[in-house]
Write a protein that holds these residues in place. Structure first.
Motif, PDB file in Angstrom:
ATOM      1  N   TRP A   1      15.735  47.610  32.742  1.00  0.00           N
ATOM      2  CA  TRP A   1      16.238  47.322  34.193  1.00  0.00           C
ATOM      3  C   TRP A   1      17.751  47.020  34.348  1.00  0.00           C
ATOM      4  O   TRP A   1      18.170  46.569  33.288  1.00  0.00           O
ATOM      5  CB  TRP A   1      15.596  46.168  35.035  1.00  0.00           C
ATOM      6  N   VAL A   2      18.354  48.222  35.177  1.00  0.00           N
ATOM      7  CA  VAL A   2      19.855  48.158  35.277  1.00  0.00           C
ATOM      8  C   VAL A   2      20.193  47.667  36.596  1.00  0.00           C
ATOM      9  O   VAL A   2      19.465  47.904  37.577  1.00  0.00           O
ATOM     10  CB  VAL A   2      20.367  49.742  34.975  1.00  0.00           C
ATOM     11  N   TRP A   3      21.587  47.582  36.963  1.00  0.00           N
ATOM     12  CA  TRP A   3      21.855  47.217  38.328  1.00  0.00           C
ATOM     13  C   TRP A   3      22.296  48.259  38.905  1.00  0.00           C
ATOM     14  O   TRP A   3      22.991  49.378  38.403  1.00  0.00           O
ATOM     15  CB  TRP A   3      23.425  46.304  38.212  1.00  0.00           C
ATOM     16  N   GLN A   4      22.030  48.627  39.896  1.00  0.00           N
ATOM     17  CA  GLN A   4      22.736  49.837  41.117  1.00  0.00           C
ATOM     18  C   GLN A   4      22.926  49.154  42.524  1.00  0.00           C
ATOM     19  O   GLN A   4      22.364  48.370  42.969  1.00  0.00           O
ATOM     20  CB  GLN A   4      21.735  50.672  41.018  1.00  0.00           C
ATOM     21  N   ILE A   5      23.823  50.213  43.132  1.00  0.00           N
ATOM     22  CA  ILE A   5      24.281  49.722  44.494  1.00  0.00           C
ATOM     23  C   ILE A   5      23.298  50.694  45.614  1.00  0.00           C
ATOM     24  O   ILE A   5      23.325  51.889  45.122  1.00  0.00           O
ATOM     25  CB  ILE A   5      25.628  50.188  44.781  1.00  0.00           C
ATOM     26  N   ASP A   6      22.739  50.034  46.544  1.00  0.00           N
ATOM     27  CA  ASP A   6      22.004  50.913  47.472  1.00  0.00           C
ATOM     28  C   ASP A   6      23.026  51.168  48.643  1.00  0.00           C
ATOM     29  O   ASP A   6      23.383  50.444  49.141  1.00  0.00           O
ATOM     30  CB  ASP A   6      20.886  50.077  48.219  1.00  0.00           C
ATOM     31  N   PRO A   7      23.334  52.433  48.436  1.00  0.00           N
ATOM     32  CA  PRO A   7      24.529  52.867  49.450  1.00  0.00           C
ATOM     33  C   PRO A   7      24.167  52.683  51.061  1.00  0.00           C
ATOM     34  O   PRO A   7      24.772  52.625  51.780  1.00  0.00           O
ATOM     35  CB  PRO A   7      24.628  54.434  49.138  1.00  0.00           C
ATOM     36  N   PHE A   8      22.843  52.591  51.166  1.00  0.00           N
ATOM     37  CA  PHE A   8      22.532  52.344  52.875  1.00  0.00           C
ATOM     38  C   PHE A   8      22.937  50.896  52.982  1.00  0.00           C
ATOM     39  O   PHE A   8      22.775  50.630  54.314  1.00  0.00           O
ATOM     40  CB  PHE A   8      21.356  52.739  52.966  1.00  0.00           C
ATOM     41  N   LYS A   9      22.967  50.089  52.133  1.00  0.00           N
ATOM     42  CA  LYS A   9      23.308  48.712  52.329  1.00  0.00           C
ATOM     43  C   LYS A   9      24.887  48.209  52.230  1.00  0.00           C
ATOM     44  O   LYS A   9      25.030  47.182  52.910  1.00  0.00           O
ATOM     45  CB  LYS A   9      22.363  47.631  51.412  1.00  0.00           C
ATOM     46  N   CYS A  10      25.291  49.146  51.400  1.00  0.00           N
ATOM     47  CA  CYS A  10      26.859  48.524  51.161  1.00  0.00           C
ATOM     48  C   CYS A  10      27.904  48.593  52.348  1.00  0.00           C
ATOM     49  O   CYS A  10      27.751  49.456  53.296  1.00  0.00           O
ATOM     50  CB  CYS A  10      27.475  49.798  50.225  1.00  0.00           C
ATOM     51  N   SER A  11      28.627  47.447  52.466  1.00  0.00           N
ATOM     52  CA  SER A  11      29.307  47.393  53.463  1.00  0.00           C
ATOM     53  C   SER A  11      31.007  47.491  53.117  1.00  0.00           C
ATOM     54  O   SER A  11      31.722  47.093  53.978  1.00  0.00           O
ATOM     55  CB  SER A  11      29.138  46.002  54.170  1.00  0.00           C
ATOM     56  N   TRP A  12      31.156  48.236  52.084  1.00  0.00           N
ATOM     57  CA  TRP A  12      32.453  48.599  51.531  1.00  0.00           C
ATOM     58  C   TRP A  12      33.610  47.085  51.571  1.00  0.00           C
ATOM     59  O   TRP A  12      34.708  47.335  52.081  1.00  0.00           O
ATOM     60  CB  TRP A  12      33.050  49.613  52.517  1.00  0.00           C
ATOM     61  N   CYS A  13      33.109  46.257  51.108  1.00  0.00           N
ATOM     62  CA  CYS A  13      33.813  45.008  51.205  1.00  0.00           C
ATOM     63  C   CYS A  13      34.642  44.843  50.051  1.00  0.00           C
ATOM     64  O   CYS A  13      35.915  44.037  50.383  1.00  0.00           O
ATOM     65  CB  CYS A  13      32.791  43.633  50.838  1.00  0.00           C
ATOM     66  N   GLY A  14      34.971  45.668  49.003  1.00  0.00           N
ATOM     67  CA  GLY A  14      35.839  45.739  48.314  1.00  0.00           C
ATOM     68  C   GLY A  14      35.802  44.756  47.181  1.00  0.00           C
ATOM     69  O   GLY A  14      36.568  44.978  45.993  1.00  0.00           O
ATOM     70  N   ARG A  15      34.708  43.953  46.730  1.00  0.00           N
ATOM     71  CA  ARG A  15      34.531  43.021  45.839  1.00  0.00           C
ATOM     72  C   ARG A  15      33.727  43.850  44.411  1.00  0.00           C
ATOM     73  O   ARG A  15      34.162  43.373  43.493  1.00  0.00           O
ATOM     74  CB  ARG A  15      33.444  42.146  46.351  1.00  0.00           C
ATOM     75  N   CYS A  16      33.416  45.192  44.716  1.00  0.00           N
ATOM     76  CA  CYS A  16      33.018  45.888  43.509  1.00  0.00           C
ATOM     77  C   CYS A  16      34.210  46.216  42.588  1.00  0.00           C
ATOM     78  O   CYS A  16      34.249  46.064  41.531  1.00  0.00           O
ATOM     79  CB  CYS A  16      32.444  47.121  43.846  1.00  0.00           C
ATOM     80  N   ALA A  17      35.631  46.198  43.125  1.00  0.00           N
ATOM     81  CA  ALA A  17      36.784  46.545  42.558  1.00  0.00           C
ATOM     82  C   ALA A  17      37.468  45.025  41.773  1.00  0.00           C
ATOM     83  O   ALA A  17      37.754  45.155  40.817  1.00  0.00           O
ATOM     84  CB  ALA A  17      37.720  47.098  43.423  1.00  0.00           C
ATOM     85  N   THR A  18      37.085  44.046  42.686  1.00  0.00           N
ATOM     86  CA  THR A  18      37.806  42.730  42.234  1.00  0.00           C
ATOM     87  C   THR A  18      36.712  41.953  41.436  1.00  0.00           C
ATOM     88  O   THR A  18      37.236  41.127  40.577  1.00  0.00           O
ATOM     89  CB  THR A  18      38.247  42.151  43.388  1.00  0.00           C
ATOM     90  N   ASN A  19      35.404  41.964  41.558  1.00  0.00           N
ATOM     91  CA  ASN A  19      34.377  40.931  41.026  1.00  0.00           C
ATOM     92  C   ASN A  19      33.711  41.517  39.441  1.00  0.00           C
ATOM     93  O   ASN A  19      33.215  40.534  38.836  1.00  0.00           O
ATOM     94  CB  ASN A  19      33.695  40.476  41.953  1.00  0.00           C
ATOM     95  N   CYS A  20      34.039  42.751  39.406  1.00  0.00           N
ATOM     96  CA  CYS A  20      33.056  43.252  38.067  1.00  0.00           C
ATOM     97  C   CYS A  20      34.031  42.625  36.649  1.00  0.00           C
ATOM     98  O   CYS A  20      35.215  42.412  36.782  1.00  0.00           O
ATOM     99  CB  CYS A  20      33.269  44.758  38.065  1.00  0.00           C
ATOM    100  N   VAL A  21      33.245  42.375  35.728  1.00  0.00           N
ATOM    101  CA  VAL A  21      33.876  41.819  34.556  1.00  0.00           C
ATOM    102  C   VAL A  21      34.671  43.003  33.911  1.00  0.00           C
ATOM    103  O   VAL A  21      35.412  42.497  33.144  1.00  0.00           O
ATOM    104  CB  VAL A  21      32.791  41.141  33.506  1.00  0.00           C
ATOM    105  N   LEU A  22      34.448  44.116  34.096  1.00  0.00           N
ATOM    106  CA  LEU A  22      35.207  45.020  33.732  1.00  0.00           C
ATOM    107  C   LEU A  22      36.623  45.478  34.512  1.00  0.00           C
ATOM    108  O   LEU A  22      36.385  45.216  35.691  1.00  0.00           O
ATOM    109  CB  LEU A  22      34.527  46.441  33.426  1.00  0.00           C
TER     110      LEU A  22
END
Lengths: 320, 187
Positions: free
Chosen positions: B41-62
């Motif tokens: 099992w892996v993580w993935q984004i449901d594009p229909f729920k995404c609200s473009w908050c910007g946290r994917c850019a700032t909160n990922c460990v990478l």
């Protein structure tokens, strides 16, 4: 002494762990999250100058179907296609007629005499005022998508979004011609239809107007399909159209002004012949984001009827 | 009265070692079977729920994030006035830096034929900030959207961006089908 030191260290560690957990939890609460450094504020495009809103919603007709697809208006009656059912709604908002159609209708046009043309994906049917089929066209290729129909004199015009063309039929639904909007003029492109949104309508002066959604244009054609004039407004703002497919739907007020319906930032507005926005019928705040642009029709009294696919209702707007 | 048979220390250690070996072999076998059947099992984004908050850019460990913008070409309108590419108030519909919405110029705009333009994502430049996805959804078809790229993602037990996501758009999906691309997803 040693025992007390161990107990103190354990208690201090536990307090520190609890403090970290509480701080983490509080920092994740919506009001305490750090601001988005990449914030892109599109709200300015959703807001509409209140001076421009010169219409108000006065009535709503809740539909008893959850799959409305198309609406037309003629002679005091609203014609509605939902699934494979045709409904006729009278001026008192009661259902006058329900008929099962041979298949699902994607668009409708109603003649003043009471007969109806329905686009059904890749073919057309003509129905009499009782909803009985009186003519049926030959099927176009399966991938065809008829998204809009209009009646002008003895001709019936059908917009095929997939084929990027307008087909001309006679009253027996025999195809007599087609055109693709090529004008021969270098700065005017043929029909550009990126999505399943391609609309046409006839005004009270018997002028045929067709959208060219890829370039945000409304174009006037002769009955034989020769380009006569056009208006084109591309803008992120309310002064024009944006995205791939706008305006999605349009119709006319009795005096010839356009009523346009847009997707993306959903709104209904009135524009004049030069392309300038005259007023806003329904601002984006009246619709849920991400839903389909409402189909529009105009009643005999000049009221705008909007078929809200999200709420399954017809919303009526009157000028203030 | 019969006395219970007792194990010597040597016997106990020997039987424990055997038991441990069998358990380890079983575990490795089970893991290998699970991997071979693709049920990771892996993580993935449901594009229909995404609200473009910007946290994917700032909160990922990478850094930069394993979240990148992807393009569902079959949904794209190939618009000249692209809400995902051009900044509001742009001086010109061109590729000039001042007209671009993307903070890292990660979208490549290419003229196809009048009036069509193709938009490609340069993955190495994309930081997953979702500005383009928000602009595309507001003005267009929403063909630009975010996905977690699995050649980059380290698949943390507790995904840092899933935890920060305000719209609960990040979920576990099967490793055998790890992307929720809009075009494929809606088929």
């Amino acid at each position: 002494m040693r025992k007390w030191a161990v107990i103190s260290i354990v208690l201090i560690s536990a307090a520190a762990i609890i403090a970290v957990i509480i701080a983490e939890h509080r920092s994740a609460l919506p009001g305490r999250r750090p601001a988005n450094p990449f914030a892109y504020d599109v709200e300015e495009f959703r807001s509409v100058d209140q001076e421009l809103i010169r219409w108000r919603e006065t009535h709503q007709v809740q539909l008893d179907r959850e799959d409305p697809r198309a609406m037309a208006y003629s002679d005091g009656k609203i014609y509605l296609a939902a699934g494979n059912e045709l409904q006729v709604i009278g001026s008192d908002w009661s259902r006058i007629l329900r008929r099962t159609l041979p298949s699902e209708a994607t668009c409708l046009a109603a003649a003043r005499e009471g007969w109806i043309v329905a686009g059904m994906g890749n073919h057309l049917v003509i129905l009499d005022s009782d909803g009985e089929t009186i003519a049926e066209s030959e099927a176009l290729p399966e991938e065809s998508s008829i998204t809009s129909v209009a009646i002008l004199g003895d001709n019936i015009y059908a917009a095929d979004a997939t084929g990027r063309r307008v087909l001309i039929y006679n009253r027996e639904l025999e195809q007599t011609g087609e055109f693709r909007g090529d004008s021969g003029v270098s700065d005017v492109h043929g029909f550009i239809v990126p999505g399943a949104h391609f609309s046409l309508a006839v005004n009270s002066e018997d002028e045929l107007w067709i959208t060219n959604p890829g370039i945000h244009s409304l174009q006037n054609y002769t009955a034989s399909g020769r380009l006569r004039s056009y208006i084109q407004r591309t803008s992120f703002g309310i002064d024009g159209f944006s995205g791939c497919c706008n305006p999605v739907h349009f119709t006319f007020l009795p005096d010839g002004r356009f009523v346009t319906s847009e997707k993306g930032i959903i709104r209904i507005k009135v524009i004049i012949g030069t392309g300038e926005v005259e007023s806003v019928v329904a601002p984006p705040e009246l619709f849920r984001e991400g839903t389909n642009a409402p189909a529009v029709a105009v009643g005999d009294n000049g009221n705008v009827l909007a078929l809200d696919f999200d709420r399954n209702m017809i919303r009526i707007f009157e000028p203030i | 009265m019969e006395r219970k048979k007792t194990k010597s220390r040597r016997e106990f250690i020997s039987s424990s070692a055997r038991f441990g070996l069998v358990l380890a072999l079983g575990g490795i076998g089970g893991l290998a079977f699970r991997r071979s059947t693709g049920d990771q099992w892996v993580w993935q984004i449901d594009p229909f729920k995404c609200s473009w908050c910007g946290r994917c850019a700032t909160n990922c460990v990478l850094n930069p994030s394993a979240v990148k913008c992807v393009h569902a070409y079959e949904l794209c309108g190939y618009c000249d006035l692209c809400g995902g590419y051009l900044i509001p108030g742009h001086s010109d519909r061109s590729t000039a830096a001042e007209n671009q919405l993307c903070p890292t110029a990660a979208i490549e705009r290419k003229f196809i034929e009048e009036p069509y333009y193709e938009y490609k994502i340069k993955e190495d430049l994309c930081i997953g900030c979702a500005k383009c996805a928000e602009g595309c959804s507001a003005f267009g078809n929403g063909s630009l959207h975010l996905q977690i790229m699995h050649h980059l993602c380290v698949n943390c037990n507790e995904c840092a961006i899933a935890r920060a996501c305000p719209s609960d758009a990040i979920k576990r999906v099967k490793g055998s089908d790890p992307y929720l691309m809009k075009g494929d997803y809606t088929k």
